[in-house]
Design a protein around this motif. Structure first.
Motif: not given
Length: 68
Positions: A44-48
């Motif tokens: 899961x790519x974390x939001x900036x």
């Protein structure tokens, strides 16, 4: 859908552009007559903005309190 496009004379390249599947997946489907399922990614790519989330939520809460 892939089979219909292919029967209409669409190339694999045109079919992959229209469906989003890659050439290998389209070939497998045409050979086996069964669409391979899309794999779900485990990562899961974390939001900036994730590091700013508490700050943003507090600002929204403060603004809502100010309006009421």
């Amino acid at each position: 859908m892939i089979r219909k496009l292919f029967q209409k004379g669409w190339t694999k390249t045109a079919t992959l552009e229209a469906t989003g599947f890659n050439r290998k997946t389209i070939s497998k489907y045409l050979k086996n007559n069964q669409l391979p399922e899309r794999k779900e990614t485990d990562h899961h790519k974390e939001s900036k903005l994730e590091t700013y989330k508490p700050y943003i939520l507090q600002r929204v809460k403060d603004e809502m309190d100010r309006l009421h």
